[in-house]
Scaffold this motif. Structure first.
Motif, PDB file in Angstrom:
ATOM      1  N   LYS A 232      47.730  49.648  43.889  1.00 45.86           N
ATOM      2  CA  LYS A 232      48.024  48.262  44.311  1.00 45.86           C
ATOM      3  C   LYS A 232      46.987  47.299  43.737  1.00 45.86           C
ATOM      4  O   LYS A 232      47.312  46.215  43.252  1.00 45.86           O
ATOM      5  N   TYR A 233      45.732  47.712  43.801  1.00 43.11           N
ATOM      6  CA  TYR A 233      44.664  46.873  43.214  1.00 43.11           C
ATOM      7  C   TYR A 233      44.868  46.728  41.702  1.00 43.11           C
ATOM      8  O   TYR A 233      44.667  45.660  41.140  1.00 43.11           O
ATOM      9  N   ALA A 236      47.268  44.124  41.051  1.00 42.15           N
ATOM     10  CA  ALA A 236      46.683  42.797  41.322  1.00 42.15           C
ATOM     11  C   ALA A 236      45.753  42.377  40.175  1.00 42.15           C
ATOM     12  O   ALA A 236      45.585  41.191  39.899  1.00 42.15           O
ATOM     13  N   LYS A 364      41.175  40.241  44.713  1.00 44.81           N
ATOM     14  CA  LYS A 364      42.000  40.034  45.915  1.00 44.81           C
ATOM     15  C   LYS A 364      43.319  40.785  45.743  1.00 44.81           C
ATOM     16  O   LYS A 364      43.941  40.712  44.681  1.00 44.81           O
ATOM     17  N   CYS A 365      43.704  41.488  46.796  1.00 44.08           N
ATOM     18  CA  CYS A 365      45.004  42.165  46.760  1.00 44.08           C
ATOM     19  C   CYS A 365      45.663  41.920  48.117  1.00 44.08           C
ATOM     20  O   CYS A 365      45.169  42.403  49.147  1.00 44.08           O
ATOM     21  N   GLU A 366      46.737  41.159  48.106  1.00 44.92           N
ATOM     22  CA  GLU A 366      47.380  40.748  49.374  1.00 44.92           C
ATOM     23  C   GLU A 366      47.857  41.933  50.196  1.00 44.92           C
ATOM     24  O   GLU A 366      47.926  41.872  51.417  1.00 44.92           O
ATOM     25  N   GLU A 367      48.184  43.020  49.510  1.00 43.74           N
ATOM     26  CA  GLU A 367      48.757  44.173  50.216  1.00 43.74           C
ATOM     27  C   GLU A 367      47.711  45.038  50.928  1.00 43.74           C
ATOM     28  O   GLU A 367      48.059  45.970  51.629  1.00 43.74           O
ATOM     29  N   SER A 369      44.233  45.202  53.434  1.00 45.99           N
ATOM     30  CA  SER A 369      43.358  44.446  54.345  1.00 45.99           C
ATOM     31  C   SER A 369      42.176  45.317  54.776  1.00 45.99           C
ATOM     32  O   SER A 369      42.205  46.545  54.612  1.00 45.99           O
TER      33      SER A 369
END
Ligand code: HSE
Length: 400
Positions: A232-233, A236, A364-367, A369
């Motif tokens: 995921k990163y 991004a 930053k990766c919205e998916e 936290s």
């Protein structure tokens, strides 16, 4: 007519026979004479298969037959391949092999024997499957001093990483799929732990710098720790994660390493996907050149093996000079290697990370936290590992 023997009727061995049968006329024309498979050595029998009439179980039948001028070794593993190949060369037979373990471990010695006996030890298929890379390094890029070789050298892991990135597929199912397609090594650890890529970068480094590189000296990390969150990163960061074998000349030393890397979208290796391999070479006068193609699988690998057979036929009685001395090349210390790192830490370690590292960029990766992620400035491996331990990094991936 020239008679050859094939040692091993597994994936690659049966591919070699298939390639010779399929392209019989054009191969013979290029070789300048007919190539005939006289024997196939295998422990098994193949009842009902036309190959059965050529099957022998005893290597001495091949070794003692003066009619056999070329031995194709596609069994894999160091033994008994090493004993068989050495014997063949000492008896004045040329050898073509796809066996990277054998080449990485004994390449220098086997080349020396071949030179002495005026025959050839050829191993195009040992790196990059069907991609011509050994011959170009040995015969084409001879005007250059090589400064860097960076390669996606393992088809299985590239296939797996591509599927994980594109389909969110899980690790076990993509590995199984790769094995079913005939890409994987008998022991998948060799692929996923980076050992296969390590042997391949050892071979390329030995050829590029002309001395024996012991693969045990190469720092090697596989892909087993790459997670869906890392993927995921990567998205991004507009990057793909690739398992890279790298060898580089810097500060008078040669550094070599295998590890997963974040490859940015402007990098030539970014879009090398699926089972494809690619090898990027930088020479001091040439600049950059890249070799790309099918990196694993039955027919691509067999194609490279048969190209070596043709080369051996064309060079009957002449040794093709290959500079790979038995003297050991001392690699630069891994701790002194310089890299940039992508790092993930728990959110509550953000302040500490900022204190410890020179941060080149926050990611930053919205998916995701609860984490703080960043890219470091260039730093040495030694310095990085000390600081990463202090900040209890969740994971880190080097940048390409
Ligand atoms: N297992 C190897 C790979 C085969 O996947 O690249 C080709 O060397």
């Amino acid at each position: 007519m020239i008679n050859i023997a094939v040692l091993g009727y597994g994936t690659v061995g049966s591919g070699v026979v298939e390639v010779i049968n399929t392209n019989h006329a054009s191969i013979n024309k290029r070789a300048g004479q007919e190539i005939n498979v006289k024997y196939v050595l295998d422990l098994r029998d193949f009842p009902g298969d036309p190959i059965q009439e050529k099957i022998v179980h005893d290597y001495s039948v091949i070794s003692n037959d003066d009619d056999i001028k070329i031995v194709v070794e596609v069994m894999g593993g160091v033994e008994p391949a090493y004993t068989f190949v050495k014997e063949a060369l000492l008896k004045g037979k040329s050898v073509a092999t796809s066996n990277k373990e054998l080449v990485a471990k004994h390449g220098a010695e086997l080349l020396a024997i071949a030179k002495e006996k005026k025959v050839n030890f050829l191993f195009e298929a040992s790196v990059g499957g069907g991609i011509p890379i050994i011959r170009p390094l040995n015969n084409s890029l001879t005007a250059d001093k090589i400064r860097e070789i960076t390669g996606i050298l393992n088809g299985t892991t590239n296939y797996m990483l591509t599927k994980m990135a594109n389909e969110g597929a899980d690790y076990d199912s993509v590995l199984k799929d790769a094995q079913e397609k005939g890409y994987a090594e008998r022991n998948p650890e060799a692929d996923v732990e980076g050992y296969d890529a390590c042997r391949k970068i050892a071979i390329l480094t030995s050829l590029a710098f002309g001395k024996q590189v012991d693969y045990e000296d190469i720092h090697t990390e596989g892909i087993t720790k790459i997670s869906d969150v890392d993927m995921k990163y990567a998205k991004a960061m507009e990057s793909s994660i690739k398992l890279l074998g790298i060898s580089k000349k810097a500060d008078g030393n040669v550094y070599a390493m295998v590890s997963p890397r974040m490859v940015g979208k402007n990098h030539p290796l970014y879009s090398v996907n699926d089972v494809f391999n690619a090898i990027f070479v930088n020479g001091n006068v040439l600049g950059d050149v890249m070799f790309y193609g099918s990196g694993a699988g039955k027919l691509p690998t067999a194609s490279a093996v048969v190209s070596d057979v043709v080369d051996a036929v064309k060079h009957t009685g002449t040794n093709i000079m290959t500079i790979w001395e038995q003297e050991k090349l001392q690699l630069g210390d891994f701790g002194d290697c310089k890299n940039q790192f992508f790092v993930r830490v728990a959110k509550d370690k953000e302040a500490m990370a900022k204190e410890l590292f020179e941060i080149a960029k926050e990611v930053k990766c919205e998916e995701v936290s609860g984490e703080y992620a960043f890219v470091t400035e260039i730093m040495t491996e030694a310095e990085f590992s000390e600081k990463a331990a202090k900040v209890e990094a969740i994971s880190s991936i080097r940048l390409a």
